[in-house]
Write an enzyme that holds these catalytic residues in place. Sequence first.
Site, short mmCIF file in Angstrom:
data_model
loop_
_atom_site.label_atom_id
_atom_site.label_comp_id
_atom_site.label_asym_id
_atom_site.label_seq_id
_atom_site.Cartn_x
_atom_site.Cartn_y
_atom_site.Cartn_z
N ALA A 187 61.46 46.54 86.43
CA ALA A 187 61.77 47.50 87.54
C ALA A 187 62.49 48.74 87.06
O ALA A 187 63.07 48.81 86.10
CB ALA A 187 62.43 47.04 88.80
N GLY A 199 60.02 42.47 86.51
CA GLY A 199 58.61 42.45 87.27
C GLY A 199 57.41 42.84 86.37
O GLY A 199 56.38 42.48 87.05
N GLU A 219 56.49 39.18 86.16
CA GLU A 219 55.97 38.75 87.33
C GLU A 219 54.46 39.24 87.79
O GLU A 219 53.70 38.38 88.21
CB GLU A 219 56.90 39.13 88.36
CG GLU A 219 58.09 38.53 88.64
CD GLU A 219 59.31 38.96 89.60
OE1 GLU A 219 59.78 38.50 90.51
OE2 GLU A 219 59.74 40.13 89.32
N GLU A 256 66.99 39.22 85.03
CA GLU A 256 67.27 39.90 86.11
C GLU A 256 68.87 39.33 86.23
O GLU A 256 69.84 40.10 86.61
CB GLU A 256 66.66 39.37 87.40
CG GLU A 256 65.42 40.45 87.33
CD GLU A 256 64.17 39.61 87.00
OE1 GLU A 256 63.14 40.18 87.13
OE2 GLU A 256 64.38 38.85 86.07
N ASP A 260 87.95 48.99 46.06
CA ASP A 260 89.33 48.52 46.06
C ASP A 260 90.20 48.86 44.95
O ASP A 260 89.59 49.15 43.78
CB ASP A 260 89.50 47.24 46.42
CG ASP A 260 90.73 46.81 47.25
OD1 ASP A 260 90.42 46.72 48.53
OD2 ASP A 260 91.75 46.57 46.62
N VAL A 277 91.92 51.67 54.42
CA VAL A 277 92.93 51.15 53.66
C VAL A 277 94.07 50.63 54.68
O VAL A 277 93.71 50.85 55.80
CB VAL A 277 93.28 52.04 52.36
CG1 VAL A 277 92.31 52.13 51.59
CG2 VAL A 277 93.95 53.23 53.09
N GLU A 325 97.31 50.74 57.33
CA GLU A 325 97.39 51.49 58.29
C GLU A 325 98.67 52.23 58.09
O GLU A 325 99.80 51.96 58.98
CB GLU A 325 97.47 50.86 59.79
CG GLU A 325 97.42 51.71 60.99
CD GLU A 325 96.24 52.54 61.22
OE1 GLU A 325 95.87 52.81 62.50
OE2 GLU A 325 95.08 52.38 60.30
N LYS A 335 96.90 56.76 53.59
CA LYS A 335 95.95 57.13 53.75
C LYS A 335 95.58 58.94 53.37
O LYS A 335 94.46 59.24 52.98
CB LYS A 335 95.61 57.23 55.35
CG LYS A 335 95.27 55.65 55.86
CD LYS A 335 94.99 55.69 57.51
CE LYS A 335 94.93 54.33 57.97
NZ LYS A 335 93.58 53.62 57.43
N SER A 341 93.05 52.83 63.27
CA SER A 341 93.13 52.55 64.77
C SER A 341 94.14 53.12 65.67
O SER A 341 94.00 53.18 66.97
CB SER A 341 93.40 51.03 64.84
OG SER A 341 94.56 50.71 64.28
N ASN A 378 92.66 52.13 72.28
CA ASN A 378 93.99 51.56 71.83
C ASN A 378 95.16 52.16 72.64
O ASN A 378 95.91 51.56 73.18
CB ASN A 378 94.45 51.51 70.49
CG ASN A 378 93.77 50.32 69.59
OD1 ASN A 378 93.76 49.46 70.08
ND2 ASN A 378 93.65 50.48 68.39
#
Length: 720
Positions: free
Chosen positions: A69, A117, A120, A140, A345, A402, A404, A409, A431, A502
């Site tokens: 639908a 639908g 159906e 549904e 790394d 890397v 926080e 950074k 984050s 956050n």
Amino acid sequence: MIFQGKAITVQQLDDGIAELRFDLSGESVNKFDTLTVTELDAAITALERTEGLTGLLVSSGKNVFIVGADITEFGPVFEQGPDAAIRHLAQNNVNLNRLEDLSVPTVVVINGFALGGGFEFCLACDYRVAASTAKVGFPEVKLGLIPGWGGTVRLPRLAGLDTGIEWIAGGRDQAAAVALRAGAVDAVVEPALLHDTALRTLRQCIDGKLDYRARRRQKQAPLQHNETELPMALETAKAFVAAQAGRHYPAPVTAVNAIEKAASLSRDEAIAVEARAFAEVAQTDAARALVGLFLSEQLIGKKAKTWERSAAAKVARAAVLGAGIMGGGIAYQSALKGIPIHMKDIAQAGLDLGLAEAGKLLAKQVERGRLAPAKMAQVLAGITPTLSYDGFDQVDLVVEAVVENPKVKHAVLAEVEARVGADTIVTSNTSTISISHLAQALQRPENFCGMHFFNPVHAMPLVEVIRGEKTSDATVARTVAYANALGKKAIVVRDCPGFLVNRVLFPYFAGFSMLVRDGADFQQIDRVMEKWGWPMGPAYLLDVVGIDTGVHCEAVMAEGFPDRMGKPFKACTDILFEADRYGQKNGKGFYDYEKDQRGKPRKTATEESYKLLEPHVAAGRSFSDEEIIARTMVPMATELARCLEEGIVGSAAEADMALIYGLGFPPFRGGVFRWMDAVGLPAFCDMATAHTALGKLYEPTDGMTELARADRTYYSTTGA
């Protein structure tokens, strides 16, 4: 031509056979909107008046059959009450009954998705021929609803009670081969053979080799089931379905109840029972919220696709800086989706950990039969572990993941920028740290943005794409395109401490910390919030996130928003952090953790955390569920409202979906803004004002107050 419309055509084939084709003009898929339902009525009328008609073939002009639908039509209908919902269903129920009662046999060609639908409609035809790639089903219940065009009536009568209940209450799509075994379709063939096979089946009906009238009698009669076994089977099914669905999702049990009430009735009586049940469940808060979520998800997807279309080029090769669990998860997701990735790394141990994480995730997929061993090897070959920047001049996008720490950074971002091409997009998986602040280390800040994944990367759908002060539209577009390619839900937000998710999560934690300070039992808080709908309570969630991580993020948020998020008291998280109780990562936090038989951490209550907290908190006292909910949720809600008013997020829909995708906010509540709308903004403002002595986090925003005075809602105001 027997009938020509904008959604349906009916043309004459050979030997008196007609073909009804769904091909909704201006849409990529077919759906049962008002236009299609109206045209189906007219098309059936034309068929009923066609002389010499011997059979009807039904097909689709698109690469799916009918997806269901038109959900966009539900909201206005449901707002008018249950009678309006029944009227909304009536026309197509009449259509499908007329189709089933045609004087000639009907065969439907299922060439792709036939859902809700759409399925159906297929069940109302005499025979169903499906492509091997097709999928059918009833989703549904995922919208808080049940089938409304005969699904609870025809499927149990065709495929059996157990299949009917499982498919309808479970809401999952079913592969064509599964549908064939269940008896829900009659033949499965390769797509190239589909049309010819369906025509041959129709001619067998016309020639009397297939008894289509017997099939009709089966669907139109009461459910064929032993009178002694039926009540027992239904009661067992209801108990199982109720336990699986939970008390917040009434639709699955409503569907089983409808099947039960209609079991002894004829088709038309049974469909009337189904319509009343549909109308009843359509009025629930869960249905309103889940239909709203569906529409919000469509909005999020359209916005992400719009960004992707504006991207100069796709990301053909990526890189991630920092291996470990997060870097390994990003590398896994990229390689799994066919985008080769360098994983860098500074230590071999980090690379080993990242590869081990990717290998573990792939092994689980192979073990569950979702991935072939050869594909696992191919995915692993798409990850290039490296201790150097060799090959970085060929990558299109880099994700920095890397530690926080802003200084670290800054150094890493400046270093990688010097090793990549002038058009390469550099992103940070930070984050909480300001993207504009991190961009100060770069020569090309316009090529830099945030790309915040949520842990575990493979399971969490959200990626926040964070626009810094100097981030260009081209950078946002290509980053969103990469997130789309990874199968993620990208939501673009503006830069601020904590960004969106956050920034609103830590006020929730602040409300929790103040409750503990004031004598609440953190286990009671967890129980109340889990009962309210969260997958885990705040104490448990902090243990999973890591209490050390939480303390670090709290400090960032307090520096960014000192008037609301500064702490004039020693919080429970600080106390546990100082006692080296970091949560699941070291086996002790608010709870203690031991690994179960599958190697997953299992929480157990411990007196040690209570003893550590005791000198710093008020004497224990009981709080009502309502007070616990208000004191944790009001800070989250008011902060989210500030984010909307400040333009950090573009709409209420995007904000709500971010919290559902990123935090697991209870879907049946529809998001924080939908929850506030359901509560009523005047009532919410009263709830918040009752706690303003606790601090500014409990003060309603100006925008919220204005809406409350006007007795408006967030979704009626924004429309999204």
